[in-house]
Design an enzyme around this catalytic site. Structure first.
Site, short mmCIF file in Angstrom:
data_model
loop_
_atom_site.label_atom_id
_atom_site.label_comp_id
_atom_site.label_asym_id
_atom_site.label_seq_id
_atom_site.Cartn_x
_atom_site.Cartn_y
_atom_site.Cartn_z
N ARG A 135 0.86 -1.25 -0.06
CA ARG A 135 -0.17 -0.10 0.06
C ARG A 135 0.92 1.49 0.10
NH1 ARG A 135 -4.34 -1.40 3.81
NH2 ARG A 135 -3.54 -3.34 3.09
N THR A 136 1.69 1.22 0.60
CA THR A 136 2.70 2.55 0.79
C THR A 136 3.62 2.92 -0.51
OG1 THR A 136 3.08 2.21 3.10
CG2 THR A 136 4.53 3.62 2.02
N HIS A 153 7.72 6.75 10.13
CA HIS A 153 7.01 6.63 9.16
C HIS A 153 6.23 8.01 8.90
CE1 HIS A 153 4.80 5.06 5.83
NE2 HIS A 153 4.33 4.05 6.32
N LYS A 198 24.48 -8.65 -5.07
CA LYS A 198 25.89 -8.60 -5.21
C LYS A 198 26.67 -7.92 -4.12
CE LYS A 198 24.74 -8.03 -10.29
NZ LYS A 198 24.96 -7.40 -11.42
N ARG A 213 12.25 3.06 1.77
CA ARG A 213 11.67 2.18 2.77
C ARG A 213 13.11 1.12 2.97
NH1 ARG A 213 6.37 -0.77 3.98
NH2 ARG A 213 5.98 1.30 4.90
#
Lengths: 309, 309, 309
Positions: free
Chosen positions: B57-58, B135, B85, B107
């Protein structure tokens, strides 16, 4: 005239609705031959592609159709999703809808998933495949292709060959083709044909050579190789011997048969390579037509009455 | 007035800055009700969505906000990335920045990841969640929703219910709500409330029924079910019995309580279905408002002073 | 003048073609410094990014280049694809092409994959790396960077350092630099240098300290750490001791050496951090230049003769 809010399946869709979609698709088919293929139809509208099953060609086809109509697009696939977090399908889509989106294209392994969304959401819903139930845009592109090549759909005999039991493509083709007045045969091993399928107005055959001389079109379904493990057919070689469409088999026909396949093909299993690449094969044209048909659906659901020019 | 370069958290963000964001978001909230929702604000600007944790959703909310402001978007998720990597986060983002991008939405599971990027990059950074730290856009959309419904943020009592210890949503809400003058209660099992949290100006409760009569708003946090394995609560049933928000519990309140949840919900655990779907629940409005708030943040960080019309 | 239909490699590409690409890239490099970086060059054209190997920077660089030229973009990565369903590469791309796309950017683990696509498709093909064969846009951005910094490519000595055997970057650099008249040295352990590489006009060294005084440019290749398991070098520490580019080593040079790396770097292995971040390092400029070079390639393949303004 097509004035539905959703495209959930072809079951119950009337002849004039199908004709309206196919005629609209023809206009878009012409757009695809232009150097600049973008139209402003869906500018400022948001389409969510909600794919709970992996898909390449259907997802890309929808995505391209949406881009060519200038939609804003959000892709959502199960692997990157709240599915893992245990949220229900309904909560997920209600959340997505709360972001003020306009249309949802949904593929899901459960039959009825698209219907469920249509019940709870205000957005337009397009079924891109729900379990073994329906895949209406595939059947529409198949019918579009037949009509372009044969000039009509009624008074034709179309065979669906292979695994009918697990095929949403077959189901949607049966509904649509019967509505349009075609004669529909299904042909495959008895383990892969549902009981009572003749109730849908089709004729059942188990011997491919029996139908060769009767048909105008063969739509050869993909064999899901994992069915073999479940004992539904003995071996790929044997399946190919009995049901594989080969040049030798087709040579027994007295007239050319249009060869179709929804892809991806298992060359050498349900279809031999020479048939897949032959002059009667329209398999790649189906793909191009799919784009036009999906543009038409998006356009019509969005209320499109404007000129496509 | 909001003239920051980045949005890293709400800790230290002043009241007038928050008001400026919320007011701007209100304009965008109106834009979302229009048939055509696209604005040219970020045309020719590139936003990178850098998601090192899975998110539906974010991520979709930011992506839609960016699209509606006409940004060019690059999505980068850890699974498809150089992470495997062994490249450092800083090398990765320096590389991305060298491609002349304008903003990064990040995020990451590590607290401070957004701050790190802000130190090394020239681009604008928006924190979309950094470990258990902050957040901020979630807290801003929560505050926007409360303000729209209650007309104010000061002189309200807001409870954050559940797992406070592991919740960046709770932290950002505490900072923002305290700055705006709200009374903030936190309520949950003592195993899920950080020690000394009262130093942030909140009141701590362990009995949900004690707070029912005091609060105007309940923001019910998602219970991470995997916490159970770590022994932080005995069972889902017991958690639900002690802290689940149910209709019975709410009926003891003398006035209606605004019900919020950042999603995705565990229905029947931290919230019962009838509460989630009740007339006092604004959970889906939070999602819509999230889009408006994120558009506002993008607009303001890009130096937006132009009219939103 | 560059009038090829595809960019499959630099082997056989003439000096004037390379100059044409680099000159065009310089114009796009200026575009990248503008606030609004979008040009209408590819409006209404569709580019498919077909990545059968994971990639961050190359994929994002192409995607951004395409966006800045206003192309419609379809991303296709192997994990989300028909690959699992056993379809052949040719069938997959024929299907994608049937959707009326204009260009394909392809990365694949098999040498010659791009050539194969160029043979069967009508679309323009850009090789974004095919096994150990070629990675032409990387070499072009390397050459662009050298030319911007040194003002020329001929009469320079460029060393490619490290794992030459498995490096498509090295191969394309060798072809391009030799065509442009540069002297090219390769330097690495004998286990990582292909036999007879000198047939391509390069000089082979196994002692890094021997070349320090001879070179104008060092292009330090990424060491694939998994090669160690196959016994191609004894340990990371030993590799670093013998071939790692460190400040101490570079101090023996009498003139500054331009330091390049295609990324992602293993800091402390093939390159020390102080060298990577030193004033002679142009590693991040390579990334920016990569975007300009890719815009130039897309522009030229699309028949671009219009002004870039």
């Amino acid at each position: 005239m097509f004035s539905r809010k959703h495209l959930l399946g072809l079951d119950g869709v009337a002849q004039e609705e199908i004709i309206s979609i196919l005629d609209t698709a023809r206009s878009f088919r012409e757009v695809l031959e232009r150097p600049i293929k973008r139209l402003p139809t869906l500018q400022g509208k948001t389409v969510v592609n909600l794919f709970y099953e992996p898909s390449t060609r259907t997802r890309i086809s929808f995505e391209l159709a949406e881009k060519r109509l200038s939609a804003d697009i959000v892709n959502f696939s199960a692997s990157a999703s709240s599915v893992k977090k245990g949220e229900t399908l309904i909560d997920t889509v209600r959340n997505i809808e709360a972001m003020k989106i306009d249309m949802v294209v949904v593929r899901h392994s459960s039959p009825g998933a698209a219907h469920l969304l249509a019940r709870v959401l205000n957005a337009h819903i397009i079924n891109a495949g729900d379990g073994g139930h329906e895949h209406p845009t595939q059947a529409l592109l198949d019918m579009f292709t037949i009509r372009e090549k044969k000039g009509r759909l009624d008074q034709l005999t179309v065979a669906l060959v292979g695994d009918i039991s697990h095929s949403r493509v077959a189901m949607s083709n049966i509904y649509g083709l019967r509505t349009m007045g075609a004669r529909v045969l299904v042909c495959g091993p008895s383990t892969l044909i549902p009981r009572h399928i003749e109730w849908l107005g089709v004729e059942v055959y188990h011997n491919i050579d029996e139908i060769i001389e009767q048909v105008d079109v063969m739509n050869i379904l993909r064999l899901q190789l994992e069915r073999q493990r479940r004992g539904l057919f003995p071996s790929l070689r044997e399946y190919h011997n009995y049901f594989g469409i080969t040049r030798e088999r087709l040579e027994r026909a007295t007239r050319p048969i249009l060869i179709m396949h929804p892809g991806p093909m298992n060359r050498g299993v349900e279809i031999s390579s020479d048939v897949a690449d032959s002059e009667h094969s329209v398999i790649l044209e189906q793909v191009t037509n799919g784009l036009a048909v999906r543009m038409a659906i998006l356009y019509l659901l969005a209320g499109g009455k404007s000129e496509i020019h």
